[in-house]
Design an enzyme around this catalytic site. Structure first.
Site, mmCIF file in Angstrom:
data_model
loop_
_atom_site.group_PDB
_atom_site.id
_atom_site.type_symbol
_atom_site.label_atom_id
_atom_site.label_comp_id
_atom_site.label_asym_id
_atom_site.label_seq_id
_atom_site.Cartn_x
_atom_site.Cartn_y
_atom_site.Cartn_z
ATOM 1 N N ASN A 239 -24.891 -0.018 12.516
ATOM 2 C CA ASN A 239 -23.618 0.133 13.210
ATOM 3 C C ASN A 239 -22.483 0.359 12.213
ATOM 4 O OD1 ASN A 239 -21.750 -0.199 15.541
ATOM 5 N ND2 ASN A 239 -21.076 -1.910 14.293
ATOM 6 N N GLU A 240 -21.937 1.559 12.193
ATOM 7 C CA GLU A 240 -20.758 1.911 11.399
ATOM 8 C C GLU A 240 -20.950 1.713 9.899
ATOM 9 O OE1 GLU A 240 -17.522 -0.298 13.121
ATOM 10 O OE2 GLU A 240 -17.795 0.632 15.070
ATOM 11 N N VAL A 241 -22.178 1.780 9.421
ATOM 12 C CA VAL A 241 -22.401 1.597 7.989
ATOM 13 C C VAL A 241 -21.830 2.775 7.214
ATOM 14 C CG1 VAL A 241 -24.151 1.393 6.173
ATOM 15 C CG2 VAL A 241 -24.364 0.059 8.271
ATOM 16 N N SER B 191 -19.452 4.794 8.011
ATOM 17 C CA SER B 191 -17.988 4.824 8.038
ATOM 18 C C SER B 191 -17.384 3.765 7.118
ATOM 19 C CB SER B 191 -17.470 4.646 9.464
ATOM 20 O OG SER B 191 -17.809 3.380 9.959
#
Length: 116
Positions: A91-93, A95
């Site tokens: 999850n959102e790594v 970004s």
């Protein structure tokens, strides 16, 4: 317990609001068994994420082994719950890669593990 009654209250509120899916965010924690039991009982689906989010994780052999063991344990633990609709990870790594000075200094150490 007090935690169980709070979980029950939230699951019932989601059901009463006509929600059909709840997300267990990867930056939080795996939920207690009663959460999944209540979702099963009330027909609520669960979007279950692995607990890895919003950080650049250097994929060392040790960390990969730890992630694999944790995820295998949780999949076995939750496999019997029909409410689990999908599993997600990472999850959102990506970004997060721009937000850390250490990654900017050594982009190959972290970013190369995630970017193609």
């Amino acid at each position: 317990s007090a935690d169980d009654s709070g979980v029950a209250r939230l699951v019932h509120a989601a059901r009463d609001a006509n929600m059909n899916m709840l997300r267990v965010w990867g930056g939080g924690r795996y939920q207690v068994d009663i959460f999944y039991d209540l979702c099963d009982a009330h027909g609520l689906l669960v979007w279950q994420e692995a607990m890895a989010a919003c950080n650049p994780y250097p994929l060392t052999a040790e960390l990969v082994t730890e992630f694999e063991a944790e995820f295998a344990h949780q999949v076995r633990r939750l496999a019997g719950h029909p409410s689990i609709a999908l599993w997600g990870g990472n999850n959102e790594v990506e970004s997060s890669l721009d937000g850390y000075a250490a990654v900017r200094r050594e982009p190959r150490r972290d970013a190369a593990d995630f970017l193609v």
